[in-house]
Design a protein around this motif. Structure first.
Motif, PDB file in Angstrom:
ATOM      1  N   GLY B 119       0.839  -1.206   0.000  1.00  0.00           N
ATOM      2  CA  GLY B 119       0.000   0.000   0.000  1.00  0.00           C
ATOM      3  C   GLY B 119       0.868   1.247   0.000  1.00  0.00           C
ATOM      4  N   GLY B 120       1.911   1.225   0.803  1.00  0.00           N
ATOM      5  CA  GLY B 120       2.833   2.360   0.845  1.00  0.00           C
ATOM      6  C   GLY B 120       3.480   2.597  -0.499  1.00  0.00           C
ATOM      7  N   MET B 121       3.887   1.495  -1.133  1.00  0.00           N
ATOM      8  CA  MET B 121       4.538   1.631  -2.447  1.00  0.00           C
ATOM      9  C   MET B 121       3.590   2.291  -3.444  1.00  0.00           C
ATOM     10  N   LEU B 122       2.338   1.781  -3.473  1.00  0.00           N
ATOM     11  CA  LEU B 122       1.361   2.360  -4.404  1.00  0.00           C
ATOM     12  C   LEU B 122       1.123   3.829  -4.065  1.00  0.00           C
ATOM     13  N   PHE B 123       0.959   4.111  -2.769  1.00  0.00           N
ATOM     14  CA  PHE B 123       0.679   5.488  -2.383  1.00  0.00           C
ATOM     15  C   PHE B 123       1.851   6.397  -2.741  1.00  0.00           C
ATOM     16  N   GLY B 124       3.060   5.910  -2.479  1.00  0.00           N
ATOM     17  CA  GLY B 124       4.244   6.711  -2.792  1.00  0.00           C
ATOM     18  C   GLY B 124       4.336   6.992  -4.289  1.00  0.00           C
ATOM     19  N   PHE B 125       4.116   5.944  -5.070  1.00  0.00           N
ATOM     20  CA  PHE B 125       4.179   6.086  -6.523  1.00  0.00           C
ATOM     21  C   PHE B 125       3.097   7.052  -7.007  1.00  0.00           C
ATOM     22  N   GLY B 126       1.868   6.826  -6.536  1.00  0.00           N
ATOM     23  CA  GLY B 126       0.740   7.669  -6.940  1.00  0.00           C
ATOM     24  C   GLY B 126       0.926   9.120  -6.537  1.00  0.00           C
TER      25      GLY B 126
END
Lengths: 399, 174
Positions: B119-126
């Motif tokens: 989730g963090g990875m997606l949020f960071g990327f987004g």
């Protein structure tokens, strides 16, 4: 007028300010329960709408505050940071963030609040977010075109809708209140409790909802500080008090010939009119822009007297009153229009037959003045133009 | 329930947060943020771990040009240090400190940690694609009525709602 940095507080203190507001931010997030991941995702399953309540209340509070400060001329909304709009990347990025939210149970700010009180999942989320940002940096060349597509600059929502700023504030506030009531009902239903939002304590609830609406309406129906002051100034001017000091064309020409550097001649007409003709040494600030903070310093130079002129004497007087309002007491208004001035000096100057001595003197003076003013203008043209001070929009956002 | 552990009334907390944001705009002319500080950490890590790659990648060089005193000397890094301290103080006052892992019923610790990382990875990327996260883009954007900010906000919450059903087992028993 705010923002206080960099003009009133030195930018060197900006990091200290960041630390202090961060403290408040973290404290508020943790107190609200945003350090709890189950409370955060509750919004998406209907059992806990805390996120929506806190988030919407905070957004509306700050928004009303911004509008209020701007209404009172305490905050210059033209230079505060407005996130630029790039629709394709904003929507795609938003949806990816939404996925991250539901899978990870946090957003970056709340994960920090959770990590601070020892939540291990908060730390895991921060680690993941850092990796995700790194990944974006690595694939950026592939995404660059998409990232930069559809640039609309610092676009504002009410501009898109084509409505007034304050109308939009009213709508958003009403939407927030409606959402609070609706989610309150859903929350109780999902948790299988009797719906209590509309029962009991209704007096307190009505007052709580009425206060923000009343503030917005107050802003809507009262003149802004600028309008209020201008109205007052105009009323007083109309009543014959507070007359701006006038200067006549010959006097201005004489002063320009002998000591133009003591004068700050300002043309308040449109740039096109200014280009077509302007008095020697004049700079152009259209009347509507005169209130802008960008010119505050220019209008308040101690060694120079402002002389305003426009397409009508009324325009010049109005400009003079604005300058006076912003603290300049020595401003003068030219008592003739730009066109009159042009005709007086650059039109045909005829000496009548059998002139009186004074008629002859005036005519000769005007001819000489015209030449001299052309000379001054030509000399000045080769120098640098007066610097038009530009106030730069604050940089912000998440970069 | 122990009163000490209770969370603040959400509307009161919202007003508090709103005034923090308003003060930030009033003093600095910019809003709050969060993901930017993680970007500083990411860029710093790249700089330390792979200096050659850092030098040769335009993306990091652009960032370095915006942050002449180094990636950690950024407004948001200081702000996030404040967030950590502020949240810690709040947790200490309300008796919520302690190493814990919060998760939905029927989820193992490993699943929760993996979920948080992904989730963090997606949020960071987004957040990089969308030019800001819930704080910098959605909340601060709403305060200044930014079109892009409010659209990003709708996309974040809309996206999460659309996907909530698929990930319900992570959070609820139904």
């Amino acid at each position: 007028m705010a923002p206080l940095i960099p003009e009133i507080i030195s930018p060197e203190y900006n990091y200290l300010v960041a630390l202090i507001v961060g403290l408040g931010f973290g404290f508020a997030l943790e107190q609200a329960g945003f350090s709890s991941t189950r409370k955060l995702v509750g919004l998406f399953y209907g059992y806990d709408f805390t996120v929506l309540k806190v988030f919407f209340t905070a957004g509306v509070t700050a928004m009303i505050g911004v509008v209020m400060l701007s209404h009172l001329e305490m905050l210059n909304t033209e230079i505060i940071f407005v996130n630029p709009t790039f629709l394709p990347s904003a929507i795609t990025g938003g949806i990816i963030m939404g996925a991250g939210f539901i899978i990870g149970g946090f957003c970056p700010g709340t994960s920090a609040a959770a990590a601070a009180i020892g939540k291990l999942d908060g730390w895991a989320f921060i680690g993941g977010a850092t990796i995700g940002i790194f990944a974006f940096g690595e694939v950026f060349p592939l995404l660059e075109d998409f990232y930069l597509a559809g640039n609309q600059g610092p676009l504002l929502f009410y501009e898109v809708l084509g409505i007034e700023r304050i109308t939009f504030a009213l709508i958003l506030t009403a939407v927030a209140i409606f959402a609070f009531v609706a989610t309150g009902m859903i929350e109780d239903k999902v948790n299988k409790k009797p719906v209590h939002i509309l029962s009991g304590n209704w007096k307190k609830k009505t007052i709580a909802a009425a206060i923000p609406l009343a503030v917005v309406l107050l802003i809507m129906f009262t003149p802004s500080r600028k309008e209020f002051t201008m109205e007052k100034l105009e009323a007083r001017a109309a009543a014959g008090e507070c007359k701006p000091d006038l200067i006549d064309a010959d006097k201005l020409a004489f002063e320009l010939m002998n000591n133009y550097y003591h004068y700050n001649v300002i043309d308040v007409r449109s740039p096109e009119e200014y280009e077509e003709f302007h008095i020697a040494t004049a700079i152009n600030i259209p009347l509507d822009d005169l209130h802008s903070t960008a010119y505050r310093e220019l209008l308040n130079q101690r060694i120079q007297t402002n002389v305003f002129y426009g397409a009508s004497p009324a325009q010049a007087k109005k400009a003079c009153l604005i300058a006076r309002y912003h603290g300049n007491t020595t401003s003068l208004a030219l008592d003739v229009t730009a066109e009159n001035f042009r005709n007086t000096f650059y039109g045909e100057i005829n000496i009548p037959e059998n002139p009186t001595k004074s008629e002859q003197t005036v005519a000769l003076f005007r001819r000489r003045a015209a030449e001299k003013m052309k000379e001054i203008e030509a000399n000045l043209a080769s120098r640098e133009k007066p610097v038009q001070k530009k106030v730069i929009r604050v940089q912000g956002g998440c970069s | 329930m122990d009163r000490k552990n209770k969370f603040m009334n959400p509307y009161l907390a919202g007003i508090l947060l709103g005034f923090v944001l308003l003060a930030t705009i009033y003093i600095t002319g910019r809003g709050l943020g969060a993901s930017g500080a993680m970007k500083s950490v990411a860029v710093t890590s790249v700089k330390a771990a792979a200096p050659e790659h850092y030098e040769s990648t335009a993306y990091y060089q652009d960032y370095a040009a915006d942050h002449p005193d180094g990636p950690m000397k950024s407004w948001l890094v200081f702000e996030m240090l404040g967030v950590l301290i502020g949240a810690f103080l709040s947790g200490a006052l309300s008796g919520r400190l302690g190493l814990k892992l919060e998760k939905g019923p029927g989820v193992t610790n490993t699943t929760r940690i993996i979920g948080a990382i992904i989730g963090g990875m997606l949020f960071g990327f987004g957040s990089q694609l969308g030019r800001g996260c819930t704080s910098g883009s959605a909340l601060s954007g709403m305060a200044v009525m930014s079109f892009g900010g409010i659209i990003t906000m709708l996309a974040i919450f809309g996206g999460a709602y659309a996907l909530a059903w698929f990930f319900r087992k992570l959070w609820i028993t139904r």
